[in-house]
Scaffold this motif. Structure first.
Motif, mmCIF file in Angstrom:
data_model
loop_
_atom_site.group_PDB
_atom_site.id
_atom_site.type_symbol
_atom_site.label_atom_id
_atom_site.label_comp_id
_atom_site.label_asym_id
_atom_site.label_seq_id
_atom_site.Cartn_x
_atom_site.Cartn_y
_atom_site.Cartn_z
ATOM 1 N N ALA A 386 5.944 5.922 8.584
ATOM 2 C CA ALA A 386 4.594 5.393 8.368
ATOM 3 C C ALA A 386 4.413 4.837 6.959
ATOM 4 N N THR A 387 5.224 5.303 5.998
ATOM 5 C CA THR A 387 5.107 4.814 4.626
ATOM 6 C C THR A 387 6.190 3.790 4.284
ATOM 7 N N THR A 388 6.897 3.311 5.290
ATOM 8 C CA THR A 388 7.916 2.278 5.118
ATOM 9 C C THR A 388 7.428 0.990 5.767
ATOM 10 N N VAL A 389 7.532 -0.111 5.050
ATOM 11 C CA VAL A 389 7.130 -1.398 5.623
ATOM 12 C C VAL A 389 8.155 -1.822 6.663
ATOM 13 N N ILE A 390 7.717 -1.997 7.897
ATOM 14 C CA ILE A 390 8.579 -2.482 8.975
ATOM 15 C C ILE A 390 7.927 -3.757 9.507
ATOM 16 N N PRO A 391 8.293 -4.915 8.967
ATOM 17 C CA PRO A 391 7.600 -6.153 9.345
ATOM 18 C C PRO A 391 7.617 -6.400 10.851
ATOM 19 N N GLY A 392 6.461 -6.822 11.354
ATOM 20 C CA GLY A 392 6.356 -7.135 12.774
ATOM 21 C C GLY A 392 6.330 -5.944 13.680
ATOM 22 N N LEU A 393 6.065 -4.734 13.135
ATOM 23 C CA LEU A 393 6.112 -3.553 13.993
ATOM 24 C C LEU A 393 5.031 -2.525 13.707
ATOM 25 N N ASN A 394 4.995 -1.957 12.471
ATOM 26 C CA ASN A 394 4.250 -0.702 12.319
ATOM 27 C C ASN A 394 2.901 -0.831 11.639
ATOM 28 N N ILE A 395 2.223 -1.978 11.806
ATOM 29 C CA ILE A 395 0.817 -2.020 11.431
ATOM 30 C C ILE A 395 0.047 -1.055 12.332
ATOM 31 N N ARG A 396 -0.884 -0.334 11.739
ATOM 32 C CA ARG A 396 -1.747 0.577 12.493
ATOM 33 C C ARG A 396 -3.206 0.197 12.267
ATOM 34 N N GLY A 397 -3.977 0.293 13.304
ATOM 35 C CA GLY A 397 -5.397 0.017 13.190
ATOM 36 C C GLY A 397 -6.056 0.123 14.543
ATOM 37 N N PRO A 398 -7.389 0.223 14.565
ATOM 38 C CA PRO A 398 -8.091 0.271 15.854
ATOM 39 C C PRO A 398 -7.976 -1.054 16.582
ATOM 40 N N MET A 399 -8.079 -1.005 17.883
ATOM 41 C CA MET A 399 -8.021 -2.235 18.673
ATOM 42 C C MET A 399 -9.144 -3.194 18.293
ATOM 43 N N ARG A 400 -10.227 -2.667 17.764
ATOM 44 C CA ARG A 400 -11.306 -3.517 17.270
ATOM 45 C C ARG A 400 -10.783 -4.505 16.216
ATOM 46 N N ASP A 401 -9.927 -4.023 15.308
ATOM 47 C CA ASP A 401 -9.391 -4.889 14.262
ATOM 48 C C ASP A 401 -8.435 -5.927 14.831
ATOM 49 N N LEU A 402 -7.567 -5.492 15.745
ATOM 50 C CA LEU A 402 -6.647 -6.448 16.359
ATOM 51 C C LEU A 402 -7.437 -7.511 17.112
ATOM 52 N N GLY A 403 -8.525 -7.105 17.754
ATOM 53 C CA GLY A 403 -9.389 -8.071 18.434
ATOM 54 C C GLY A 403 -10.001 -9.066 17.466
ATOM 55 N N ARG A 404 -10.355 -8.617 16.271
ATOM 56 C CA ARG A 404 -10.961 -9.523 15.292
ATOM 57 C C ARG A 404 -9.987 -10.613 14.847
ATOM 58 N N LEU A 405 -8.710 -10.284 14.785
ATOM 59 C CA LEU A 405 -7.723 -11.320 14.472
ATOM 60 C C LEU A 405 -7.768 -12.427 15.514
ATOM 61 N N PHE A 406 -7.864 -12.047 16.779
ATOM 62 C CA PHE A 406 -7.865 -13.037 17.857
ATOM 63 C C PHE A 406 -9.223 -13.721 17.984
ATOM 64 N N GLU A 407 -10.290 -13.054 17.615
ATOM 65 C CA GLU A 407 -11.584 -13.735 17.556
ATOM 66 C C GLU A 407 -11.546 -14.850 16.520
ATOM 67 N N MET A 408 -10.871 -14.607 15.399
ATOM 68 C CA MET A 408 -10.694 -15.664 14.404
ATOM 69 C C MET A 408 -9.981 -16.863 15.005
ATOM 70 N N LEU A 409 -8.969 -16.624 15.804
ATOM 71 C CA LEU A 409 -8.221 -17.732 16.414
ATOM 72 C C LEU A 409 -9.079 -18.477 17.436
ATOM 73 N N VAL A 410 -9.873 -17.747 18.223
ATOM 74 C CA VAL A 410 -10.769 -18.397 19.176
ATOM 75 C C VAL A 410 -11.815 -19.234 18.438
ATOM 76 N N ARG A 411 -12.223 -18.742 17.267
ATOM 77 C CA ARG A 411 -13.205 -19.500 16.459
ATOM 78 C C ARG A 411 -12.518 -20.566 15.609
ATOM 79 N N ARG A 412 -11.298 -20.941 15.999
ATOM 80 C CA ARG A 412 -10.565 -22.052 15.367
ATOM 81 C C ARG A 412 -10.313 -21.804 13.891
ATOM 82 N N GLY A 413 -10.021 -20.526 13.560
ATOM 83 C CA GLY A 413 -9.591 -20.189 12.209
ATOM 84 C C GLY A 413 -10.635 -19.562 11.327
ATOM 85 N N GLN A 414 -11.866 -19.423 11.807
ATOM 86 C CA GLN A 414 -12.940 -18.851 10.994
ATOM 87 C C GLN A 414 -12.999 -17.343 11.192
ATOM 88 N N GLY A 415 -12.683 -16.580 10.138
ATOM 89 C CA GLY A 415 -12.777 -15.135 10.205
ATOM 90 C C GLY A 415 -14.164 -14.647 9.886
#
Length: 527
Positions: A386-415
């Motif tokens: 958990a304290t080692t950076v593993i790119p493309g794998l071990n980000i942790r967060g609530p699904m709410r946050d992961l959803g916000r990344l994709f909401e930004m993409l649906v809004r054509r890049g606006q976070g």
């Protein structure tokens, strides 16, 4: 793990022990009709002892078989390790076993995913044979390192997650009793959250809350893809140029032919089973960099075959980000992607203090499926991982946050807190770049620059995000636990985590069932 008699331990994997192991497992029956085979290659076998041991696993019943491997024997997964590390792998406790993969000493070839299911069988040991072999070898597991088999939490007092998605919630509750002790779901429609909830267990005796921090596995690759988009629109990189133009150390052995676009579309000539970071994905950074710098790239053109890059490609992307920006990979993702998207609970990596504060409540991954009960495991949940950076794998967060990344993409890049990408960059990242290739064994078909694309037009096996998802839908899967997608045609974003890991077919069935229910509950299902 404690060794009470080193002299006895030294006999493990020698012929006498191997004979006892074979005899001990015989009581479980004749073996599986189609067992999964794991080959152990011992780098320092005892004199006269076999250097190659073949294990056969029945993933449904828990049966295990051992035999001396012949020169021609092949396996779905090959593990190369010392004799001491093999003893830990086979007879150690669960925490010690996963820590092997943080040392850099272990190498693997083939289908890495089977190591999770091997861990489950060794932990549960349906016949008690592993316990007898452990005792015979003088190896005692520390009681504190054990994890109990899953016992569902009582539903009393559990908040009702949403009255607006009744069929979806019913399916989620069913999964908490069947394949996934805990689930977390975030859905937004037309920019408005519809559900943000957790159900079941995050780990033994700890409920899964909506703000818990499950691991995203390969869904984390989408964050790196967005970071690449930011660098691309600033003209700091060309995805069609060789990686070696940015990273001179990544050359020789065919590596100079690999382009960033090959990594993002998973079409380099490097087979998934030959990933140089299999077995050392959470090892020290310099060791991983050395493995990637030495990796051979087979002859053959790029872009003609799907070869999923689970680990190595995203390590290369992290190195490119640092080389191009002069900032750390973690800092760049946090300030340039997570911050503007409002992903305020997510962690690219924990520091020691952060892990001390959160480690006891972090959701664990359970290995599930088949006739055996779900088994909590330590994979990617130890302090080292958990304290080692593993790119493309071990980000942790609530699904709410992961959803916000994709909401930004649906809004054509606006976070939520600022612009992340230009609209044209979003279109370039999420458009179809990989088409016309034979789908791989996991049903991966069409692909964009870092995102899986809905491909149900190619058959049920290639349906990823639901039978009503539009063909513009883009997202990602995460090692048979997590799925995230955005459907621009319906202005819909879904982020789902199931902390019970099952095999591909069962996982696809449950994900499609849940996704279909979401579309139906929202009145978006196709007729």
């Amino acid at each position: 793990m404690t060794v009470t008699d080193p002299a006895t331990r030294a006999t493990v994997l020698e012929d006498a022990w191997l004979a006892a192991a074979t005899e001990g497992f015989r009581c479980l029956g004749s073996g599986a009709a189609d067992p999964v085979k794991v080959l152990l290659e011992i780098t320092d076998p005892a004199p006269g002892a076999p250097g190659r041991v073949l294990m056969a696993m029945d993933l449904d019943t828990g049966r295990l078989g051992f035999t001396r491997a012949g020169r021609q024997d092949r396996a779905a997964l090959t593990v190369v390790l010392t004799r001491d590390d093999a003893v830990t792998l086979l007879l150690g406790d669960g925490r010690a076993r996963v820590r092997l993969f943080e040392t850099g000493r272990v190498r693997m070839h083939g289908v890495f995913l089977f190591v999770f299911f091997l861990d489950r069988l060794l932990l549960q040991d349906p016949s008690g044979t592993v316990a007898r072999l452990r005792a015979a070898a003088g190896v005692v597991a520390e009681p504190s390192a054990g994890l109990p088999v899953h016992v569902p939490l009582p539903p009393a007092g559990e908040p009702e997650p949403s009255a607006g998605l009744p069929r979806t919630v019913e399916l989620l509750r069913a999964e908490t009793l069947r394949t996934s002790p805990g689930v977390q779901l975030y859905v937004s429609h037309r920019g408005t959250p519809v559900i943000d909830a957790g159900l079941g267990s995050a780990r033994p005796a700890v409920p899964m809350r909506a703000d818990a921090l499950p691991i995203w596995y390969c869904c984390a690759k989408t964050v790196s893809a967005v970071a690449v988009g930011r660098l691309w629109e600033r003209e700091l990189l060309d995805p069609y140029a060789p990686v070696a133009d940015v990273l001179p150390w990544y050359s020789g052995g065919g590596r100079e032919r690999v382009r960033l676009v090959d990594i993002l579309t998973h079409t380099s000539p490097v087979p998934m089973g030959a990933d140089p970071l299999h077995g050392c994905m959470s090892a020290p950074w310099d060791l991983r960099r050395g493995a990637v710098a030495r990796m051979p790239v087979p002859d053959g053109p790029n872009g003609e075959r799907i070869n999923y890059a689970a680990w190595w490609g995203w390590f290369v992307i992290a190195e490119m980000i640092e080389a191009l920006t002069g900032r750390t990979y973690v800092e760049y993702l946090e300030t340039e992607v997570l911050g503007p998207c409002g992903m305020d609970r997510s962690k690219v990596v924990f520091d020691g203090a952060g892990y001390d504060a959160a480690g006891a409540t972090l959701p664990l991954i359970y290995v599930a499926g088949g006739a055996l009960p779900p088994q909590p495991t330590w994979w990617f949940s130890t302090e080292g991982a958990a304290t080692t950076v593993i790119p493309g794998l071990n980000i942790r967060g609530p699904m709410r946050d992961l959803g916000r990344l994709f909401e930004m993409l649906v809004r054509r890049g606006q976070g939520r807190s600022g612009r992340v990408l230009r609209p044209v960059t979003v279109a370039a990242l999420t458009g179809r770049h990989r088409v016309g290739l034979e789908p791989d064994q996991l049903g991966n078909a069409d692909w964009s620059l870092g995102f899986r694309l809905e491909s149900r037009h190619l058959g049920e096996r290639c349906c990823a995000f639901g039978r009503s998802a539009s063909l513009r839908t883009f997202g990602h899967y995460g090692l048979w636990t997590t799925v995230v997608f955005a459907d621009p045609d319906h202005d819909l974003v879904v982020a789902l985590h199931l902390n019970g890991k099952t095999m591909q077919d069962e996982h696809q069935r449950r994900v499609l069932g849940i996704c279909d229910a979401i579309y139906a509950d929202l009145g978006l299902a196709r007729g």
